[in-house]
Design a protein around this motif. Structure first.
Motif, short mmCIF file in Angstrom:
data_model
loop_
_atom_site.label_atom_id
_atom_site.label_comp_id
_atom_site.label_asym_id
_atom_site.label_seq_id
_atom_site.Cartn_x
_atom_site.Cartn_y
_atom_site.Cartn_z
N VAL A 17 -39.63 103.53 15.43
CA VAL A 17 -39.12 102.38 14.67
C VAL A 17 -37.60 102.42 14.67
O VAL A 17 -36.99 103.42 14.31
CB VAL A 17 -39.64 102.40 13.21
CG1 VAL A 17 -39.03 101.24 12.42
CG2 VAL A 17 -41.16 102.32 13.19
N ARG A 18 -36.98 101.33 15.08
CA ARG A 18 -35.53 101.25 15.16
C ARG A 18 -34.95 100.66 13.87
O ARG A 18 -35.68 100.21 12.99
CB ARG A 18 -35.11 100.40 16.36
CG ARG A 18 -35.55 100.97 17.70
CD ARG A 18 -35.14 100.04 18.82
NE ARG A 18 -35.54 100.56 20.13
CZ ARG A 18 -35.39 99.89 21.28
NH1 ARG A 18 -34.82 98.68 21.26
NH2 ARG A 18 -35.79 100.42 22.42
N LEU A 19 -33.63 100.64 13.80
CA LEU A 19 -32.96 100.02 12.66
C LEU A 19 -33.45 98.58 12.51
O LEU A 19 -33.52 97.82 13.50
CB LEU A 19 -31.44 100.02 12.85
CG LEU A 19 -30.73 101.39 12.80
CD1 LEU A 19 -29.25 101.20 12.98
CD2 LEU A 19 -31.03 102.10 11.48
N GLN A 48 -41.35 102.97 8.55
CA GLN A 48 -41.83 104.28 8.97
C GLN A 48 -42.80 104.86 7.93
O GLN A 48 -43.86 105.40 8.27
CB GLN A 48 -40.65 105.24 9.18
CG GLN A 48 -39.85 104.95 10.43
CD GLN A 48 -38.61 105.81 10.53
OE1 GLN A 48 -37.99 106.17 9.52
NE2 GLN A 48 -38.22 106.15 11.75
N GLN A 89 -35.91 100.26 8.14
CA GLN A 89 -36.47 101.22 9.09
C GLN A 89 -37.28 102.30 8.36
O GLN A 89 -38.40 102.63 8.76
CB GLN A 89 -35.33 101.87 9.89
CG GLN A 89 -35.80 102.95 10.87
CD GLN A 89 -34.62 103.74 11.45
OE1 GLN A 89 -33.64 104.01 10.75
NE2 GLN A 89 -34.72 104.09 12.71
N ASP A 118 -36.25 97.57 12.25
CA ASP A 118 -37.46 97.38 13.06
C ASP A 118 -37.24 96.29 14.09
O ASP A 118 -38.04 95.36 14.25
CB ASP A 118 -38.67 97.04 12.18
CG ASP A 118 -39.98 97.06 12.96
OD1 ASP A 118 -40.04 97.74 14.01
OD2 ASP A 118 -40.93 96.38 12.54
#
Length: 259
Positions: free
Chosen positions: A107-109, A78, A74, A111
């Motif tokens: 953006v999540r864990l 980023q 992540q 992605d």
């Protein structure tokens, strides 16, 4: 002197190296790149840069929890998107740059929602034109591929020195790729190549000597690593060490950005 070299790039098929020279190159921890018929890097010779704790580091790396890897991926994505946003802003595409900055925030864990691919589509179409494709045979892609290969080789060297397993990635997992981890780590550094490629011009799809020199010398361009100015090659080395500490010891991953 060999000790003053980091890379050797073999472009001519007529070059012959002795085993004694190869051994000396390995002892000096030099990365040796071979090139294909288009003069683009297609192979790498690396010395056995055994870390004194290589076995212990390997055990710890393999045992890292999935959540830790998800968090690091992540942060890497980023960082990558923020650097892409800088390139667009620097080249006058403020609206698209702002869109990328907003994408970086969501953006999540690991992605998990694939923001990276959405950002890449916007980024490349904005920077190189709506008809541009990374699969095109053109000067831009030749330059990008050459520049990425140089940076990737520097990362391979730094990863081997760190004692980490280069094939054991946190996201990339190609069974035939010995450098999955290096292909994870390169992501925030790609934008530095993109920026340099923008300054190169040619009427041919092939790179000239001056173009290649520019892309190699890009390793000496000044960047920021956690707000400290340093050459790109040093930033790569420090980033890899930061990554190892974050992966194995729960440290904070460094942020690399434009100076």
């Amino acid at each position: 002197y060999l000790k003053d070299l980091i890379f050797i790039i073999l472009e001519s098929p007529q070059i012959t190296l002795t085993s004694a020279l190869l051994s000396a190159i390995a002892d000096s921890k030099i990365v040796l790149l071979s090139c294909d018929k288009s003069h683009l890097p297609n192979g790498i010779f690396m010395p056995f840069l055994a870390h004194f704790q290589a076995s212990q580091i390997a055990k710890e790396q393999i045992a890292v929890k999935e959540q830790t890897k998800a968090i690091l991926w992540q942060k890497i994505i980023q960082n990558k998107i923020r650097n892409q946003a800088f390139v667009l802003s620097h080249t006058g595409y403020k609206k698209a740059s702002d869109e990328l900055l907003e994408l970086a925030k969501v953006v999540r864990l690991n992605d998990s929602s694939f923001v990276e691919s959405r950002a890449a589509a916007l980024y490349f179409k904005t920077l190189f034109g709506v008809d541009f494709s990374r699969n095109d045979l053109c000067f831009t892609n030749s330059a990008l591929n050459y520049g990425y290969a140089i940076v990737r080789a520097a990362i391979v060297r730094a990863v081997c020195i760190s004692g980490l397993l280069s094939w054991f990635g946190i996201r990339h997992a190609n069974a035939f790729n010995q450098f999955n981890l290096c292909d994870d780590i390169i992501e925030p550094f790609r934008a530095f190549v993109d920026m340099r490629v923008l300054s190169l011009k040619s009427d041919s799809e092939f790179l000239g000597k001056a173009h290649k020199r520019e892309l190699i010398e890009n390793l000496q361009s000044e960047v920021l690593l956690d707000d400290k100015k340093m050459p790109l090659i040093r930033a790569i080395n420090h980033f890899v060490q930061s990554f190892r500490n974050a992966l194995l010891d729960g440290g904070e991953l460094a942020n690399v950005s434009f100076a």
